[in-house]
Design an enzyme around this catalytic site. Structure first.
Site, PDB file in Angstrom:
ATOM      1  CE  LYS A 253      -2.973   2.711   3.189  1.00  0.00           C
ATOM      2  NZ  LYS A 253      -3.765   2.721   4.436  1.00  0.00           N
ATOM      3  CG  ASP A 258      -5.284   8.047   4.773  1.00  0.00           C
ATOM      4  OD1 ASP A 258      -6.244   8.636   4.218  1.00  0.00           O
ATOM      5  OD2 ASP A 258      -5.418   7.066   5.534  1.00  0.00           O
ATOM      6  CE  LYS A 265      -6.191   8.961   8.223  1.00  0.00           C
ATOM      7  NZ  LYS A 265      -6.795   7.903   9.041  1.00  0.00           N
ATOM      8  CG  ASP A 276      -1.618   5.473   5.013  1.00  0.00           C
ATOM      9  OD1 ASP A 276      -1.430   4.433   5.680  1.00  0.00           O
ATOM     10  OD2 ASP A 276      -2.716   5.785   4.516  1.00  0.00           O
ATOM     11  CG  ASP A 335      -9.544   7.653   7.059  1.00  0.00           C
ATOM     12  OD1 ASP A 335      -8.502   7.588   6.379  1.00  0.00           O
ATOM     13  OD2 ASP A 335      -9.561   7.910   8.277  1.00  0.00           O
ATOM     14  CD  GLU A 337      -6.485   5.207   2.824  1.00  0.00           C
ATOM     15  OE1 GLU A 337      -7.436   5.281   3.621  1.00  0.00           O
ATOM     16  OE2 GLU A 337      -5.307   5.063   3.193  1.00  0.00           O
ATOM     17  NE  ARG A 339     -10.483  -1.244   4.579  1.00  0.00           N
ATOM     18  CZ  ARG A 339     -11.018  -1.388   5.781  1.00  0.00           C
ATOM     19  NH1 ARG A 339     -12.184  -2.014   5.926  1.00  0.00           N
ATOM     20  NH2 ARG A 339     -10.413  -0.919   6.850  1.00  0.00           N
TER      21      ARG A 339
END
Ligand code: BES
Ligand code: MN
Ligand code: ZN
Length: 489
Positions: A253, A258, A265, A276, A335, A337, A339
């Protein structure tokens, strides 16, 4: 990017020690026995080493700890560092000894008098890894670290071991640099460029741009990057050091930042989301290590590089997107994201490479930090052999990893009223429902393991072999896993 100074390994020569400047490292066993190098420094310093060892501070010290003698009489060196270490230390103790040296050496050159003590290459590795600092954005004087020289009785043997471990160090430092880099510097384009540069090491590196990703049908991955000015990319790195067998696949990933997207967030701590892309960072570091040590295995590394931003073009909560596999996903929370990125890269990896197995890494859930803190990554797998082999490698490298369950019982939480699934399953078991989501994009019978590294990729306090910040967790374990499982004759 951080330039690693490689330690030099030389044959023991105790004749010129008195004139040697910088720091000199000697070893004493837990019962206070000195080897030849330590005895030589002891006599030059009129029993300075013995007096250090006889001090209660030495008795209280743990194995691998260092005690500094500053400006000792009788030698030109500004420091003699006395390290408590057995003659046959474990890997952990040897690396810890190296880390202790790194913490007290200052910027000076270091001479380590290893003699015939075992695992001196691991001492060098510990010293190099714990000596890492991330300084590209500090202006002003940057003191360059002095050289590390390790004097041993069997230099050929130790040099061979050190060469392999320095390939690991290079991979770890590459991962740390990527993970520490702020998001205005490490854009998706800059990330891809840094990976493209690894072609000089013999890797084949392809960058798939948005147009190609659209043609491939990666609607899930692309939905994450819609709100960002930085284009989404998938980078494919191939190392073909084996025969003509199918490769093993590593998938990461790579969310370069993010914000949460429209499901924004909170402000507090949001700056941490520069890390991230940590999963992609580890995959990149492992590929670098494999290339540098010319691993006899076929491994392909794939990373999904996107930025999760809110904007008028961003994906909205409630939007339905179509994955490359063809399954539709209702995006309840923008959020969740990671996956969405992994779903498409994992499917692509399996379709294109028909790998013998897949491991994915991702800073996927805050929930894994609640479960395991910063000591262990969460391990999820559909294959007991794969996960056992990995856990063994992680244990040997002292990288914490703990298996958590998967079960179809959790699938009910991912049911969507209007699409094939939704992208969140609620607060309970958040790391497991995330893993269950990813598993839907793994083909039947494909050995697969998911590593949730949200708690271990970057930390606020120093660890055994890293200062605060990016750790490079997983590079050493995955490198060993590949060596032990795919290169063993
Ligand atoms: N990148 C985060 C997870 C994360 C949290 C990584 C803390 C490192 C440190 C991920 O994309 C995320 O936001 N996950 C959400 C999922 C939730 C919306 C289902 C989370 O964990 O809160
Ligand atoms: Mn998120
Ligand atoms: Zn994320």
């Amino acid at each position: 990017m951080t330039d690693l100074a490689q330690p030099t390994i030389t044959e023991t020569d105790l004749t010129t020690l008195a004139e040697r400047e910088g720091a000199i490292v000697v070893f004493a066993t837990p019962d206070g026995a000195l080897d030849a190098g330590a005895r030589k420094i002891n006599s030059l310093t009129r029993k300075g080493v013995m007096r250090t060892v006889d001090n209660p501070q030495f008795a209280k010290a743990k194995e691998g700890d260092a005690i500094v003698m500053s400006y000792p009489f009788g030698v030109a060196a500004s420091k003699v560092i006395v390290v408590k270490l057995a003659r046959r230390p474990s890997v952990t103790q040897a690396r810890k000894a190296g880390a202790s040296i790194a913490k007290v050496r200052g910027e000076a050159d270091v001479l380590i008098l290893g003699g015939n003590i075992k695992r001196m290459a691991d001492v060098a590795l510990g010293c190099v890894l714990r000596g890492y600092t991330f300084t590209p954005h500090k202006t002003g004087d940057k003191d360059a670290l002095g050289a590390i020289e390790v004097m041993v009785n069997e230099p050929v043997e130790v040099k061979a071991a050190a060469d392999v471990l320095m390939a690991v160090a290079e991979g770890v430092v590459f991962t740390r640099d990527l993970t520490n880099e702020p998001a205005n510097v490490l854009t998706t384009t800059e990330f891809a460029n840094r990976l493209k540069d690894m072609e000089s090491l013999g890797l084949t590196v392809e960058v798939l741009e948005e147009g190609e990703l659209e043609k491939l049908g990666m609607g899930s991955l692309l939905s994450v990057g819609h709100g960002s000015a930085s284009p989404s990319k998938v980078v494919v790195m191939q190392w073909n050091g084996g025969g003509d067998e199918a490769p093993f696949a590593l998938v990461g990933k790579g969310v370069v930042f993010d914000t949460g997207g429209i499901s924004l967030k909170p402000a507090a701590g949001m700056e941490d989301m520069t890390m991230d892309m940590g999963g992609a960072g580890v995959v990149s570091g492992v590929m670098k290590t494999l290339a540098l040590r010319k691993a006899k295995a076929n491994v392909v590394g794939l990373v999904g590089l996107v930025e999760n931003m809110p904007s008028d073009r961003a994906t909205r909560p409630g939007d339905v997107v179509t994955s490359m596999k063809g399954d539709t996903i209702e995006v309840i929370n923008t959020d969740a994201e990671g996956r969405l990125v992994l779903a498409d890269v994992l499917w692509y990896a399996q379709e294109r490479f028909k790998p013998t197995g897949v491991i994915n890494l991702a800073t996927l859930t805050g929930a894994v930090i609640i479960a395991l803190g910063h000591e262990n990554a969460g391990v999820f797998s559909n294959d007991d052999t794969l996960s056992k082999d990995f856990l063994k490698a992680a244990d040997a490298e002292d990288e914490g990893a703990w298996r958590l369950p998967l079960s179809p019982a959790y699938d009910a939480k991912l049911k969507s009223r209007i699409a094939d699934m939704k992208n969140v399953g609620g607060r309970d078991a958040g790391s497991i429902t995330a893993a269950q989501f990813i598993q839907r994009f793994i083909k039947d019978d494909m050995p697969w393991m998911h590593l949730d590294i949200a708690g271990v990729a970057s930390v606020k306090a120093e660890t055994a072999l890293a200062p605060a910040g990016a750790t490079g967790w997983g590079v050493a374990a995955l490198n060993r896993f590949i060596a032990d499982t795919y290169e063993a004759e």
